[in-house]
Design an enzyme around this catalytic site. Structure first.
Site, short mmCIF file in Angstrom:
data_model
loop_
_atom_site.label_atom_id
_atom_site.label_comp_id
_atom_site.label_asym_id
_atom_site.label_seq_id
_atom_site.Cartn_x
_atom_site.Cartn_y
_atom_site.Cartn_z
N HIS A 150 17.75 134.13 108.83
CA HIS A 150 16.99 134.63 107.68
C HIS A 150 17.24 136.11 107.44
O HIS A 150 18.14 136.70 108.05
CB HIS A 150 15.50 134.29 107.85
CG HIS A 150 14.85 134.99 109.01
ND1 HIS A 150 14.08 136.11 108.84
CD2 HIS A 150 14.85 134.72 110.33
CE1 HIS A 150 13.63 136.50 110.03
NE2 HIS A 150 14.08 135.67 110.95
N ALA A 151 16.46 136.70 106.56
CA ALA A 151 16.81 138.03 106.04
C ALA A 151 16.89 139.11 107.12
O ALA A 151 17.81 139.92 107.11
CB ALA A 151 15.80 138.43 104.97
#
Lengths: 90, 139
Positions: free
Chosen positions: A17-18
């Site tokens: 994820h980010a």
């Protein structure tokens, strides 16, 4: 100029994820060469957060990373550790 | 990046977007945010935006990102056109901020504004179309 590559499985239940993607880019940006990542399809720029996120690499996804440059081996090891890390650091 | 970046948006939207950005890119270039509240006096808004512009301007102009064309934050930012060297790009999203925070090329303001407009537009997706089991590019 050496080139190394490897396949690694995303361990985190949140996927790539980010936040880890940002970490990936910080590590990749330290190499004086190219870093690319794919999940079997198109190769993505490993120095771009959005390119990494576009892989949609969830937990259990195998990603293929290749690194070129003078510190390629060390960078690949660091990236592999990040991908295979089960949890984000607090 | 020598162009300054200022977010002007409703309430704390800009500050919160910067907080999310810093989670992903902790060491990016300095950016600032100005929040606009309802019932805020026009003079106060103007002063706050002017102060934000001063804070981020390093002599190469300022890219102002607003949340929506036609909204008060956008209209107030536009009131500085002609008075300051700035461009206003509306419809801010997080991919635009990440791109600005990690940009390697030092683009002049006049080139940076349309580039980041296009980048923001390209990063709005029907997410399922990107997933591998739907035949998207991630496969």
């Amino acid at each position: 100029m050496s080139e190394v590559e490897g396949r690694f499985v995303v361990a985190s239940e949140l996927g790539l994820h980010a936040r880890p993607a940002g970490e990936f880019v910080r590590i990749a940006s330290g190499v004086d060469g190219d870093v690319e990542i794919s999940r079997g399809g198109e190769w993505m720029n490993g120095k771009s957060v959005l390119s990494i996120l576009s892989l949609a690499a969830s937990q259990g996804t195998e990603v293929h990373i290749r690194v070129s440059g003078p510190d390629a081996e060390a960078v690949l090891t660091a990236l592999a550790a990040l991908v295979e890390r089960p949890h984000d650091p607090a | 990046m020598s162009v300054g970046v200022l977010i002007v948006a409703h309430y704390r939207l800009g500050e919160e977007m910067l907080q999310a950005l810093r989670l992903i890119v902790p060491d990016g270039p300095p950016m600032a945010a100005v929040g606009i509240a309802p019932n805020q006096a026009v003079d106060d808004m103007h002063t706050a935006i002017a102060s934000g512009l001063d804070e981020v301007d390093r002599g190469q102009g300022v890219l102002v990102l607003t949340d929506m064309f036609g909204g008060t934050p956008s209209n107030m930012a536009l009131s500085f056109l002609g008075e300051r060297r700035l461009e206003v790009v509306t419809g801010l999203n997080l991919p635009m901020l990440i791109k600005l925070a990690t940009l390697q090329e030092d683009m002049p303001l006049e080139k940076l504004a349309p580039f980041i407009e296009g980048y923001g537009q390209r990063n709005i997706s029907v997410a399922s179309a990107l997933l591998p089991d739907r035949g998207g590019k991630a496969g």
